[in-house]
Design a protein around this motif. Structure first.
Motif, PDB file in Angstrom:
ATOM      1  N   HIS A 404      46.250  19.801  38.834  1.00  0.00           N
ATOM      2  CA  HIS A 404      44.796  19.959  39.104  1.00  0.00           C
ATOM      3  C   HIS A 404      44.273  21.276  39.615  1.00  0.00           C
ATOM      4  O   HIS A 404      45.020  21.835  40.335  1.00  0.00           O
ATOM      5  CB  HIS A 404      43.946  18.900  39.467  1.00  0.00           C
ATOM      6  CG  HIS A 404      44.373  18.553  41.010  1.00  0.00           C
ATOM      7  ND1 HIS A 404      45.673  17.595  41.370  1.00  0.00           N
ATOM      8  CD2 HIS A 404      43.633  18.777  42.139  1.00  0.00           C
ATOM      9  CE1 HIS A 404      45.866  17.584  42.568  1.00  0.00           C
ATOM     10  NE2 HIS A 404      44.588  18.334  43.251  1.00  0.00           N
ATOM     11  N   LEU A 405      43.067  21.711  39.381  1.00  0.00           N
ATOM     12  CA  LEU A 405      42.735  23.020  39.951  1.00  0.00           C
ATOM     13  C   LEU A 405      41.515  22.817  41.162  1.00  0.00           C
ATOM     14  O   LEU A 405      40.772  22.030  41.032  1.00  0.00           O
ATOM     15  CB  LEU A 405      41.965  23.640  38.721  1.00  0.00           C
ATOM     16  CG  LEU A 405      41.445  25.167  39.070  1.00  0.00           C
ATOM     17  CD1 LEU A 405      42.479  26.370  39.394  1.00  0.00           C
ATOM     18  CD2 LEU A 405      40.454  25.857  38.073  1.00  0.00           C
ATOM     19  N   VAL A 406      42.270  23.417  42.035  1.00  0.00           N
ATOM     20  CA  VAL A 406      41.491  23.511  43.368  1.00  0.00           C
ATOM     21  C   VAL A 406      40.780  24.784  43.670  1.00  0.00           C
ATOM     22  O   VAL A 406      41.740  25.748  43.552  1.00  0.00           O
ATOM     23  CB  VAL A 406      42.193  22.845  44.490  1.00  0.00           C
ATOM     24  CG1 VAL A 406      41.424  23.121  45.772  1.00  0.00           C
ATOM     25  CG2 VAL A 406      42.579  21.524  44.390  1.00  0.00           C
ATOM     26  N   VAL A 407      39.480  25.175  43.633  1.00  0.00           N
ATOM     27  CA  VAL A 407      39.118  26.524  43.981  1.00  0.00           C
ATOM     28  C   VAL A 407      38.132  26.286  45.186  1.00  0.00           C
ATOM     29  O   VAL A 407      37.275  25.753  45.459  1.00  0.00           O
ATOM     30  CB  VAL A 407      38.314  26.824  42.686  1.00  0.00           C
ATOM     31  CG1 VAL A 407      37.876  28.279  42.924  1.00  0.00           C
ATOM     32  CG2 VAL A 407      39.017  26.698  41.621  1.00  0.00           C
ATOM     33  N   ARG A 415      34.521  31.381  36.355  1.00  0.00           N
ATOM     34  CA  ARG A 415      35.254  30.386  35.465  1.00  0.00           C
ATOM     35  C   ARG A 415      36.072  29.493  35.942  1.00  0.00           C
ATOM     36  O   ARG A 415      36.233  28.514  35.782  1.00  0.00           O
ATOM     37  CB  ARG A 415      36.035  31.391  34.487  1.00  0.00           C
ATOM     38  CG  ARG A 415      35.232  32.259  33.702  1.00  0.00           C
ATOM     39  CD  ARG A 415      36.202  33.269  32.966  1.00  0.00           C
ATOM     40  NE  ARG A 415      36.998  34.085  33.727  1.00  0.00           N
ATOM     41  CZ  ARG A 415      37.862  35.011  33.376  1.00  0.00           C
ATOM     42  NH1 ARG A 415      38.207  35.067  32.074  1.00  0.00           N
ATOM     43  NH2 ARG A 415      38.571  35.680  34.453  1.00  0.00           N
ATOM     44  N   LEU A 416      36.689  29.937  37.295  1.00  0.00           N
ATOM     45  CA  LEU A 416      37.635  29.044  37.935  1.00  0.00           C
ATOM     46  C   LEU A 416      36.643  28.064  38.620  1.00  0.00           C
ATOM     47  O   LEU A 416      37.014  26.777  38.482  1.00  0.00           O
ATOM     48  CB  LEU A 416      38.293  29.911  38.964  1.00  0.00           C
ATOM     49  CG  LEU A 416      39.412  30.588  38.395  1.00  0.00           C
ATOM     50  CD1 LEU A 416      40.129  31.387  39.648  1.00  0.00           C
ATOM     51  CD2 LEU A 416      40.551  29.914  37.791  1.00  0.00           C
ATOM     52  N   LEU A 417      35.737  28.210  39.021  1.00  0.00           N
ATOM     53  CA  LEU A 417      34.717  27.486  39.756  1.00  0.00           C
ATOM     54  C   LEU A 417      34.205  26.348  38.672  1.00  0.00           C
ATOM     55  O   LEU A 417      34.158  25.101  39.081  1.00  0.00           O
ATOM     56  CB  LEU A 417      33.334  27.941  40.232  1.00  0.00           C
ATOM     57  CG  LEU A 417      33.754  28.782  41.717  1.00  0.00           C
ATOM     58  CD1 LEU A 417      32.614  29.559  42.280  1.00  0.00           C
ATOM     59  CD2 LEU A 417      34.294  27.746  42.813  1.00  0.00           C
ATOM     60  N   GLU A 418      33.917  26.935  37.617  1.00  0.00           N
ATOM     61  CA  GLU A 418      33.645  25.846  36.544  1.00  0.00           C
ATOM     62  C   GLU A 418      34.458  24.893  35.920  1.00  0.00           C
ATOM     63  O   GLU A 418      34.212  23.873  35.303  1.00  0.00           O
ATOM     64  CB  GLU A 418      32.711  26.625  35.241  1.00  0.00           C
ATOM     65  CG  GLU A 418      31.323  27.553  36.016  1.00  0.00           C
ATOM     66  CD  GLU A 418      30.637  28.111  34.668  1.00  0.00           C
ATOM     67  OE1 GLU A 418      31.544  28.582  33.910  1.00  0.00           O
ATOM     68  OE2 GLU A 418      29.425  28.558  35.042  1.00  0.00           O
ATOM     69  N   SER A 419      35.790  25.328  36.288  1.00  0.00           N
ATOM     70  CA  SER A 419      36.809  24.504  35.566  1.00  0.00           C
ATOM     71  C   SER A 419      37.566  23.779  36.702  1.00  0.00           C
ATOM     72  O   SER A 419      38.465  23.108  36.335  1.00  0.00           O
ATOM     73  CB  SER A 419      37.700  25.707  34.996  1.00  0.00           C
ATOM     74  OG  SER A 419      37.409  26.254  33.955  1.00  0.00           O
ATOM     75  N   ALA A 420      37.127  23.695  38.054  1.00  0.00           N
ATOM     76  CA  ALA A 420      37.845  23.339  39.141  1.00  0.00           C
ATOM     77  C   ALA A 420      37.750  21.891  39.183  1.00  0.00           C
ATOM     78  O   ALA A 420      36.471  21.043  38.653  1.00  0.00           O
ATOM     79  CB  ALA A 420      37.334  23.870  40.357  1.00  0.00           C
ATOM     80  N   ALA A 421      38.702  20.981  39.395  1.00  0.00           N
ATOM     81  CA  ALA A 421      38.755  19.503  39.823  1.00  0.00           C
ATOM     82  C   ALA A 421      38.106  19.168  40.984  1.00  0.00           C
ATOM     83  O   ALA A 421      37.456  18.172  41.307  1.00  0.00           O
ATOM     84  CB  ALA A 421      40.014  18.748  39.340  1.00  0.00           C
ATOM     85  N   ILE A 422      38.598  20.292  41.949  1.00  0.00           N
ATOM     86  CA  ILE A 422      38.035  20.118  43.305  1.00  0.00           C
ATOM     87  C   ILE A 422      37.368  21.628  43.615  1.00  0.00           C
ATOM     88  O   ILE A 422      38.183  22.375  43.473  1.00  0.00           O
ATOM     89  CB  ILE A 422      39.248  19.749  44.176  1.00  0.00           C
ATOM     90  CG1 ILE A 422      39.690  18.275  43.839  1.00  0.00           C
ATOM     91  CG2 ILE A 422      38.788  19.527  45.846  1.00  0.00           C
ATOM     92  CD1 ILE A 422      40.999  17.795  44.406  1.00  0.00           C
ATOM     93  N   ILE A 423      36.314  21.440  44.413  1.00  0.00           N
ATOM     94  CA  ILE A 423      35.703  22.654  45.017  1.00  0.00           C
ATOM     95  C   ILE A 423      35.704  22.172  46.389  1.00  0.00           C
ATOM     96  O   ILE A 423      35.080  21.165  46.939  1.00  0.00           O
ATOM     97  CB  ILE A 423      34.432  23.155  44.284  1.00  0.00           C
ATOM     98  CG1 ILE A 423      34.607  23.282  42.954  1.00  0.00           C
ATOM     99  CG2 ILE A 423      33.687  24.399  44.998  1.00  0.00           C
ATOM    100  CD1 ILE A 423      32.937  23.515  42.171  1.00  0.00           C
ATOM    101  N   MET A 424      36.127  23.222  47.147  1.00  0.00           N
ATOM    102  CA  MET A 424      36.490  23.139  48.684  1.00  0.00           C
ATOM    103  C   MET A 424      35.768  24.258  49.323  1.00  0.00           C
ATOM    104  O   MET A 424      35.673  25.273  48.751  1.00  0.00           O
ATOM    105  CB  MET A 424      37.630  22.976  49.129  1.00  0.00           C
ATOM    106  CG  MET A 424      38.586  23.873  48.591  1.00  0.00           C
ATOM    107  SD  MET A 424      39.046  25.087  49.967  1.00  0.00           S
ATOM    108  CE  MET A 424      40.476  26.032  49.439  1.00  0.00           C
ATOM    109  N   ARG A 425      35.499  23.981  50.498  1.00  0.00           N
ATOM    110  CA  ARG A 425      34.604  25.207  51.608  1.00  0.00           C
ATOM    111  C   ARG A 425      35.303  24.842  52.930  1.00  0.00           C
ATOM    112  O   ARG A 425      35.303  23.424  53.398  1.00  0.00           O
ATOM    113  CB  ARG A 425      33.401  24.907  51.458  1.00  0.00           C
ATOM    114  CG  ARG A 425      32.587  25.962  52.340  1.00  0.00           C
ATOM    115  CD  ARG A 425      31.172  26.068  51.946  1.00  0.00           C
ATOM    116  NE  ARG A 425      30.510  26.884  52.986  1.00  0.00           N
ATOM    117  CZ  ARG A 425      29.263  27.332  53.049  1.00  0.00           C
ATOM    118  NH1 ARG A 425      28.478  26.714  51.693  1.00  0.00           N
ATOM    119  NH2 ARG A 425      28.589  28.425  53.517  1.00  0.00           N
TER     120      ARG A 425
END
Length: 525
Positions: A404-407, A415-425
């Motif tokens: 899975h994609l974590v961004v 494009r990566l943010l819109e495809s991410a399974a997890i967005i982290m900060r």
């Protein structure tokens, strides 16, 4: 620069620098000399001045025009490369060639410093009239590297290599048969296949590459690799430290690979396979190229790195490298004695001060998008997490289990943010996590680091959890689980078939060499 400390604290000796005109690789040299604070004179000025000693690490150029006795030294591990001709390579060896050493029937150098007795035999073959000027001194560059081995941990910290990780040093000389010159996809494949929390990849290039194309061009060529975590070591500062810090070397027929082999590091050869055309077939470097295991581009690079480490026998190539690196530990003393004899000065009574190698000056890039595998070992509620840079294009996802994609929210690629399974900060809040789940309908969860050991997670279905790092069990002191991976533990648990059953109160996570327990709790009201 290796030799100059031998004259340290001697007020009788003044040093000037000049550059022979006409070199194809002189770009950047003036900037480097200015950076180190060297006083320079033009070549035209140097030819009109009187000197007591001239030092050169190259036999090229009009050195016979200098009005000074010349001490000629090698600028790498011995003398190996054949001289180029208009249609390829000739029979002469650079540094040992009559065309370089003799002008108008006279041997130009007063002393030719060699690193091993083996080179005397080849000098006798290529330029016998220069034999009386030859003296075996050893290799000062290698001696300095060996002297700094106790600083290995310090250099690893400077390069961002945590305990438990392995540093893979990729080294490329210059020319069409070098690792980079031969083309191919070694760097992007290494970055795509080696888990980020287990390996760091660094690149050392021959200064001729930067001199010919420019530092900016090299950065542009390596833009994707740098975004995937590649550390680029400037050729003028830090390659020796990177060599000392390394665990594995992937290189070619250049001196860095040779020195690394002599240090006892596991080595994979990744030159074109045609590099023997550039080398004196009787040189130790040519023999080493025939013996070292070659990287096979058709196979998994991760598998080959593991194999070369497992199969490594320290000292396996000592007989070969020992035929280039002689008089170990005494090269500085030998060169100092020769230099003062040439200058007709008494040698100082105390040993020269050991000048520290330059600390590595390298940008350690931050990876902000990850392709993550979270594999659940259901028997003991352990989740094994492996992270790879998302910007390194994989040939395939073979071998990865449901990645899975974590961004990072600060990643610049929408494009990566819109495809991410997890967005982290890394400095977020519960409110930010809720808003992010609403803003990006494609993400399964958003996570915000809310302390050194806590992460707040909001799931797509509205559930919220606080993940707390309870303890970590490193293989070596200093290893610690990166808390930004903790949401992937929940994601792995969900995708392993536990969507309906909820989460256990505690899970075990394994990330690279570190292992930890985490607590899963609903947020406090």
């Amino acid at each position: 620069m290796d030799v100059l400390p031998l004259f340290g604290s001697d007020l009788r000796v003044r040093t000037l620098f000049t550059s022979v005109e006409g070199s194809a690789f002189s770009d950047g040299l003036d900037d480097y000399l200015q950076m180190v604070g060297a006083k320079t004179v033009s070549w035209a000025e140097a030819m009109t001045m009187r000197f007591d000693l001239a030092l050169s690490a190259s036999a090229n150029g009009e050195l016979h025009h200098l009005g000074a006795p010349l001490l000629l030294m090698p600028h790498g591990a011995g003398h190996n490369r054949l001289l180029r001709t208009a249609d390829g390579y000739g029979p002469e060896v650079s540094g040992l060639a009559r065309s370089q050493l003799v002008r108008d029937g006279r041997v130009v150098p007063t002393v030719i410093a060699l690193s091993h007795q083996e080179q005397l035999a080849r000098l006798a073959r290529y330029c016998p009239e220069a034999l009386p000027a030859a003296m075996v001194t050893g290799d000062l560059c290698f001696d300095r590297i060996v002297a700094h081995l106790p600083r290995r941990d310090r250099y690893r910290r400077a390069l961002g290599v945590a305990d438990g990780r392995k540093l893979v040093l990729v080294s490329s000389t210059w020319g069409e048969h070098s690792l980079l010159g031969a083309g191919g996809d070694i760097l992007p494949r290494l970055l795509a296949e080696l888990p980020l929390d287990e390996y760091r990849v660094a690149l050392v290039t021959h200064p001729n590459i930067v001199a010919r194309y420019g530092e900016l061009q090299l950065r542009l060529w390596l833009a994707r690799e740098r975004s995937a975590g590649l550390t680029v070591i400037p050729p003028e500062r830090g390659w020796q430290a990177a060599l000392i810090a390394s665990d594995v070397i992937i290189g070619d027929h250049g001196s860095v690979t040779f020195y690394g082999t002599a240090l006892g590091r596991p080595v994979l050869l990744a030159s074109s396979g045609q590099e023997i055309q550039e080398l004196d077939p009787s040189s130790p470097t040519a023999e080493l190229c025939r013996l070292l295991p070659r990287l096979d581009r058709r196979r998994s690079l991760l598998g080959q790195v593991k194999e070369v480490v497992t199969a490594h026998i320290p000292g396996a190539y000592a007989e070969v490298t020992g035929r280039t690196l002689g008089n170990i530990g005494r090269a500085g003393e030998s060169l100092r004695k020769i230099a003062y004899q040439i200058m007709n000065l008494p040698c100082p009574p105390t040993p020269a001060v050991i000048e520290p190698l330059a600390e590595p000056r390298a940008e350690v890039p931050e990876v902000t998008a990850f392709l993550v595998e979270a594999r659940v070992l259901s028997a003991d509620r352990t989740v094994v997490v492996r992270r790879f840079p998302a910007s390194a294009e994989r040939v395939s996802d073979d071998g990865l289990c449901d990645p899975h994609l974590v961004v990072d929210a600060e990643d610049l690629d929408r494009r990566l943010l819109e495809s991410a399974a997890i967005i982290m900060r890394r400095d977020g809040s519960p409110r930010w996590a809720r808003e992010t789940v609403r803003r990006y309908p494609g993400c399964a969860m958003a996570s915000a680091v809310i302390g050194d050991q806590r992460v707040y997670v909001v799931l797509r279905d509205g559930r919220e959890f606080v993940l707390t790092l309870l303890s970590w069990v490193p293989q070596a002191a200093g290893d610690r689980v990166d808390v930004t991976c903790l949401p992937s533990v929940l994601y792995g648990w969900l995708t392993a078939g536990h969507r309906e059953g909820g989460f256990p109160s505690e899970l075990q996570v394994r990330l690279g060499a570190a292992e930890s327990r985490i607590r899963v709790t609903p947020p406090a009201l």
